[in-house]
Motif scaffolding. Structure first.
Motif, short mmCIF file in Angstrom:
data_model
loop_
_atom_site.label_atom_id
_atom_site.label_comp_id
_atom_site.label_asym_id
_atom_site.label_seq_id
_atom_site.Cartn_x
_atom_site.Cartn_y
_atom_site.Cartn_z
N PRO A 144 0.83 -1.21 0.00
CA PRO A 144 0.00 0.00 0.00
C PRO A 144 0.87 1.26 0.00
N GLN A 145 0.36 2.33 -0.59
CA GLN A 145 1.11 3.60 -0.62
C GLN A 145 1.19 4.21 0.77
N ARG A 146 0.14 3.99 1.57
CA ARG A 146 0.13 4.58 2.91
C ARG A 146 -0.68 3.68 3.85
N SER A 148 -3.69 2.70 6.06
CA SER A 148 -5.09 3.15 6.02
C SER A 148 -5.92 2.39 7.06
N ARG A 149 -7.03 2.96 7.43
CA ARG A 149 -7.92 2.33 8.41
C ARG A 149 -9.27 2.05 7.75
N ASN A 150 -9.92 1.01 8.26
CA ASN A 150 -11.24 0.67 7.70
C ASN A 150 -12.32 1.49 8.39
N ALA A 151 -13.58 1.20 8.04
CA ALA A 151 -14.70 2.00 8.55
C ALA A 151 -14.76 1.97 10.08
N GLU A 152 -14.27 0.88 10.69
CA GLU A 152 -14.31 0.80 12.16
C GLU A 152 -13.08 1.42 12.81
N GLY A 153 -12.22 2.01 12.00
CA GLY A 153 -11.03 2.67 12.54
C GLY A 153 -9.86 1.73 12.79
N LYS A 154 -10.05 0.48 12.39
CA LYS A 154 -8.95 -0.48 12.58
C LYS A 154 -7.99 -0.42 11.39
N LEU A 155 -6.74 -0.75 11.68
CA LEU A 155 -5.74 -0.75 10.60
C LEU A 155 -6.15 -1.73 9.51
N ASP A 156 -6.06 -1.29 8.27
CA ASP A 156 -6.38 -2.17 7.14
C ASP A 156 -5.15 -3.04 6.86
N CYS A 157 -5.26 -4.30 7.20
CA CYS A 157 -4.09 -5.21 7.07
C CYS A 157 -4.20 -6.10 5.84
N GLN A 365 14.46 4.44 -10.20
CA GLN A 365 14.30 5.89 -10.17
C GLN A 365 13.03 6.32 -10.87
N ARG A 366 12.78 5.71 -12.03
CA ARG A 366 11.60 6.08 -12.82
C ARG A 366 10.31 5.78 -12.04
N LEU A 367 10.25 4.60 -11.41
CA LEU A 367 9.04 4.23 -10.67
C LEU A 367 8.85 5.15 -9.46
N ARG A 368 9.97 5.54 -8.83
CA ARG A 368 9.87 6.50 -7.71
C ARG A 368 9.36 7.85 -8.22
N ASP A 369 9.96 8.32 -9.32
CA ASP A 369 9.56 9.62 -9.87
C ASP A 369 8.08 9.65 -10.21
N GLU A 370 7.57 8.50 -10.65
CA GLU A 370 6.16 8.45 -11.05
C GLU A 370 5.24 8.10 -9.88
N GLY A 371 5.83 7.88 -8.69
CA GLY A 371 5.01 7.60 -7.51
C GLY A 371 4.37 6.23 -7.52
N ILE A 372 4.94 5.28 -8.30
CA ILE A 372 4.32 3.95 -8.38
C ILE A 372 5.29 2.85 -7.93
N ARG A 373 6.36 3.25 -7.21
CA ARG A 373 7.36 2.23 -6.83
C ARG A 373 6.74 1.14 -5.95
N ASN A 374 5.80 1.53 -5.07
CA ASN A 374 5.20 0.54 -4.17
C ASN A 374 4.16 -0.35 -4.86
N ASP A 375 3.83 0.00 -6.11
CA ASP A 375 2.85 -0.83 -6.82
C ASP A 375 3.44 -2.16 -7.28
N VAL A 376 4.76 -2.21 -7.31
CA VAL A 376 5.43 -3.44 -7.77
C VAL A 376 6.68 -3.69 -6.95
N SER A 377 7.08 -4.95 -6.88
CA SER A 377 8.43 -5.28 -6.39
C SER A 377 9.34 -5.48 -7.59
N LEU A 378 10.63 -5.26 -7.37
CA LEU A 378 11.62 -5.43 -8.45
C LEU A 378 12.55 -6.58 -8.12
N VAL A 379 12.66 -7.52 -9.05
CA VAL A 379 13.61 -8.62 -8.88
C VAL A 379 14.59 -8.53 -10.05
#
Ligand code: SF4
Ligand code: SF4
Ligand code: SF4
Length: 501
Positions: A144-146, A148-157, A365-379
């Motif tokens: 996840p990018q950040r 987040s909590r669900n509707a009950e305020g609990k951490l979204d795991c 660097q490119r994925l960081r610049d575009e703000g999508i680095r956390n959308d994928v892992s790199l192997v």
């Protein structure tokens, strides 16, 4: 017309004083270099067939043998070197494409060897890995990018499907067919014991290996060999192979002679037929098409398995990776131009693609610049040779590394670069039963486990030296790296400072 113009590359030196004429070398050499002269009662050899795999040397009980590179050279000059002249002779003789195996042997820069790792001194003290806990566990998949909590305020795991590795290393894709049953079994056993993953490559999954599914990545390549619903659900992840570092832009070809017995059944093609993977996937001509395949595979696996897209490191790799990240893939695997293979056209292997170090830095660097680095892992893979290469790759931005050639070396490979002949004297790149049985899967497993255990110790030592106790903290931390002897442009692409800065 023959290849008699070419003096053999290697010479077999036999010390007659030591040789007991036990004929072990004759039995061990599938290339039929050694033979026994009944009349004279001595050993003879045909050096023209020797590939310098060192098998006979290892098995000679009296150390009577050595293989040396010949010093008989052709009339070279700076432009025409012996190897180039010999290639011309070979092609003039055969009229065919030159074939090779393993990775690019040309003297291109190895950037791993031009990068130095930091260590703590005085402030930010180093950590003793023998006394302090060190975490090398690695999770691959979308994050996840950040928080987040669900509707009950609990951490979204709830996370998308993740792969868990005990260390940031996996065994690269090597298909059953290009390597032997016993080599595959060694990799499967070792991956299971180590808590990492191995990869089927494009040859399907032998029915005996379904039991190692939790530690298996199943690959889908352009030929779709051995791909069916049970196969897709058998592994922990599914990898779409778009390209391979050793032969970017072209397909694969396993000769019909190797499509025998179980190999033919596992690939689901008739015995004796050539297994030809087309260069492109014929249903993929855009990122949208790739996205369709990614989601078809996710659907087939009930959205429980991460999907990896593997590509070769090529010129515009950063833009390509950005597209793949947007295709819905969970993991991008990038294979550098020094990556190994069972068979590749020599010209492609030696001249196409780019080093993995530059590709990795550019993609991260490119994925960081575009703000999508956390959308994928790199192997990354293609010449990871040691624990320090792994550490440098992680600091440049990789989540984990694929290890292929080093794993084969652990199994006994001597880098003779003759896998394409199918006569691997070490029982690895062969389907000949008498050669396959030379590799004991239990011994192979033990050696792979030893190698990776040693690397994990070294990874922890290197991390401790930097004052880092979790591999996660090192990821993309380029401040821990310095270049040496690199141009300003190379440093800029790698995103690191020069030593002394
Ligand atoms: S293995 Fe060694 S001792 Fe035996 S025949 Fe060959 S060279 Fe001689
Ligand atoms: S090919 Fe290998 S086993 Fe055969 S002679 Fe050469 S080094 Fe020895
Ligand atoms: S796998 Fe076998 S044939 Fe291939 S390079 Fe290694 S020793 Fe040689």
């Amino acid at each position: 017309m023959g290849i008699e113009f070419i003096y053999p590359e290697f010479e077999v030196i036999r010390n007659e004083d030591r040789c007991t004429v036990c004929r072990a070398c004759e039995r061990q050499c599938a290339n039929e270099v050694h033979s026994y002269d009944e009349e004279l009662g001595i050993m003879k050899c045909d050096e023209s067939k020797c590939v310098n795999c060192q098998r006979c040397v290892s098995f000679c009980p009296t150390r009577a043998l050595k293989i040396v590179k010949t010093d008989c050279s052709l009339r070279e000059n700076s432009n025409w070197q012996s190897s180039t002249i010999k290639e011309i002779y070979k092609q003039a003789n055969s009229g065919g494409v030159l074939l090779s195996s393993m990775g690019n042997p040309k003297p291109f820069p190895v950037y791993w060897d031009k990068i130095l790792i930091n260590a703590s001194q005085v402030t930010n003290p180093s950590i003793d890995p023998l006394r302090e806990p060190m975490e090398t566990r690695t999770y691959l998949g979308k994050k996840p990018q950040r928080v987040s909590r669900n509707a009950e305020g609990k951490l979204d795991c709830q996370l998308p499907p993740q792969l868990e590795l005990s260390m940031p290393v996996m065994f690269s894709a090597m298909s059953y067919g290009s390597i032997s049953y016993n080599a595959h079994k060694s990799l499967a056993l070792a991956a299971t014991e180590l808590g990492i993953l191995y990869n089927t490559g494009e040859g399907g999954l032998h029915e005996d290996f379904y039991c190692y599914g939790e530690n298996t990545i199943v690959q889908v390549a352009s030929g779709r060999f051995g791909v069916h619903e049970k196969y897709l659900n058998a592994g922990a992840a599914i990898e779409i192979k778009m390209g391979q570092g050793a032969k970017p832009g072209i397909g694969g070809h396993l000769p019909g002679a190797k499509i025998v017995g179980d190999v033919s059944r596992t690939r689901m093609i008739p015995e004796g037929s050539d297994a030809i993977s087309p260069a492109p996937h014929h249903d993929i001509y855009s990122i949208e098409d790739l996205r369709q395949l990614v989601f078809s595979l996710k659907e087939a696996a009930d959205y429980k398995k991460p999907v990896i897209v593997k590509v070769a490191a090529v010129h515009n790799i950063a833009a390509i990776a950005s597209g793949i990240a947007r295709s819905g893939a969970d993991i991008i695997a990038i294979d550098g131009f020094r990556g190994g293979t069972g068979a590749a056209p020599t010209r492609i292997r030696d001249n196409v693609g780019i080093p993995i170090e530059l590709a990795l830095a550019a993609v991260d660097q490119r994925l960081r610049d575009e703000g999508i680095r956390n959308d994928v892992s790199l192997v990354v893979g293609g010449s990871i040779r040691s624990a320090s290469d792994v550490i440098k790759a992680v600091a440049l931005g990789a989540d984990a590394c694929y290890v292929g050639t080093a794993a084969l070396l652990a199994l006994g490979c001597h880098l003779c670069q003759s896998c394409q002949t199918g006569k691997c004297n070490w029982g690895i790149a062969t389907q000949r039963p008498e050669l396959v049985k030379r590799l004991n899967p239990e011994t192979g497993k033990k050696r792979l486990v030893n190698l990776m255990t040693a690397w994990n110790h070294e990874i922890k030592e290197l991390m401790g030296g930097m004052g880092i106790n979790s591999i996660e903290v090192l990821r993309g931390n380029r401040l821990m790296l310095r270049g040496i002897g690199l141009t300003a442009k190379e440093l800029e692409i790698l995103g690191i400072s020069h030593a002394g800065e």
